[in-house]
Scaffold this active site. Structure first.
Site, PDB file in Angstrom:
ATOM      1  N   CYS A 169       0.804  -1.228   0.000  1.00  0.00           N
ATOM      2  CA  CYS A 169       0.000   0.000   0.000  1.00  0.00           C
ATOM      3  C   CYS A 169       0.831   1.269   0.000  1.00  0.00           C
ATOM      4  O   CYS A 169       0.514   2.236  -0.702  1.00  0.00           O
ATOM      5  CB  CYS A 169      -0.963   0.006   1.189  1.00  0.00           C
ATOM      6  SG  CYS A 169      -0.140   0.078   2.812  1.00  0.00           S
ATOM      7  N   HIS A 173      -1.293   1.237   7.183  1.00  0.00           N
ATOM      8  CA  HIS A 173      -1.941   1.346   5.875  1.00  0.00           C
ATOM      9  C   HIS A 173      -1.847   2.786   5.384  1.00  0.00           C
ATOM     10  O   HIS A 173      -2.028   3.729   6.148  1.00  0.00           O
ATOM     11  CB  HIS A 173      -3.412   0.919   5.934  1.00  0.00           C
ATOM     12  CG  HIS A 173      -4.045   0.876   4.566  1.00  0.00           C
ATOM     13  ND1 HIS A 173      -3.671  -0.050   3.619  1.00  0.00           N
ATOM     14  CD2 HIS A 173      -4.989   1.659   3.973  1.00  0.00           C
ATOM     15  CE1 HIS A 173      -4.363   0.161   2.503  1.00  0.00           C
ATOM     16  NE2 HIS A 173      -5.161   1.196   2.692  1.00  0.00           N
ATOM     17  N   ASP A 202      -8.069   4.365  -3.176  1.00  0.00           N
ATOM     18  CA  ASP A 202      -7.123   3.350  -2.729  1.00  0.00           C
ATOM     19  C   ASP A 202      -6.766   2.421  -3.882  1.00  0.00           C
ATOM     20  O   ASP A 202      -7.651   1.818  -4.497  1.00  0.00           O
ATOM     21  CB  ASP A 202      -7.709   2.539  -1.568  1.00  0.00           C
ATOM     22  CG  ASP A 202      -6.642   1.875  -0.719  1.00  0.00           C
ATOM     23  OD1 ASP A 202      -5.622   1.438  -1.288  1.00  0.00           O
ATOM     24  OD2 ASP A 202      -6.820   1.784   0.503  1.00  0.00           O
TER      25      ASP A 202
END
Length: 258
Positions: free
Chosen positions: A69, A109, A124
């Protein structure tokens, strides 16, 4: 046009002269998800590099690898910045739906917050097979994409002031928590993510330093490869096969071009 802008467009298959606007952002998100896999091979193979613009370009756009991520969303953030969007990076904690709790080893994250016409959205590209594939408004409105239903709600937690809820197509009967994130703690420098990378690589509770994992969205669903199994979701039908070391290496190249 910058090297990053040109190479990113090439990686996801759009032309240099194609205008990137909020109206076609969903298409860009989907192309990105289908082009750049979510994977932890650098962690597993101990090939970690410092998080910088140059290193992200080299890894994701020149060597055409995937990432986690903090790499995938950082790169997408830089691409959006290049194309005139009002975006910022934020940190959060992915919810453990098996243990029914948030992990406590840090806000590892990374996600993107976008403002457009006085409205705020979550983006995202680094959440594995759980990607919304569309901007998700902070208003609580439900967004539906090819991957399921998604919504962002304002909710105070120990890990942030908003929560992403997800209900994946063919997989979830009820809403579940994706992650909590802090909307006000703006990340000013990508170097902050070296802390995240260190936790992901070294912490005993990290889920990404045990075994290789590669996940990617497809036209029909998604596919996930580990060193022991290959799972494919195709139009709601799941198939899973066991793999050995030889088969694993073959599938890495065949399905993910890594």
């Amino acid at each position: 046009m910058s090297e990053l802008n040109s190479l990113f467009r090439k990686r996801i298959g759009i032309k240099d002269d194609e205008e990137i606007s909020f109206n076609n952002l969903a298409s860009i998100l989907e192309k990105t998800a289908k082009s750049i896999p979510f994977e932890n091979l650098c962690i597993i193979e101990n090939r970690i590099k410092e998080i910088t613009n140059v290193n992200l370009i080299n890894k994701l756009l020149i060597r055409n690898e995937g990432g986690l991520c903090y790499e995938l969303n950082s790169l997408f953030y830089l691409f959006l910045m290049e194309n005139g969007f009002n975006v910022r990076l934020a940190r959060g904690v992915v919810y453990d739906n098996v243990a029914q709790k948030y992990p406590t080893f840090g806000r590892t994250h990374v996600t993107i917050i976008l403002t457009n016409e006085n409205k705020t959205y979550l983006l995202d590209t680094g959440f594995g097979a759980n990607l919304p594939l569309k901007p998700v408004p902070f208003s609580g409105e439900i967004v539906t994409s090819n991957n399921g239903e998604f919504r962002v709600i304002k909710k105070a937690t120990d890990f942030g002031d908003y929560v992403l809820l997800i209900k994946l197509k063919h997989k979830d009967l009820d809403w579940r928590i994706g992650y909590a994130f802090e909307s006000n703690d703006v990340v000013m420098d990508l170097s902050e993510f070296n802390e995240i990378q260190k936790i992901i690589a070294e912490h005993e509770e990290s889920p990404f330093n045990k075994n290789p994992l590669i996940t990617q969205i497809t036209n029909e669903g998604n596919k996930t490869l580990t060193n022991t199994s290959f799972t494919q979701w195709t139009n709601g039908v799941v198939t899973k096969e066991e793999v050995d070391e030889k088969k694993y290496k073959e599938l890495v190249k065949q399905h993910f071009a890594l």
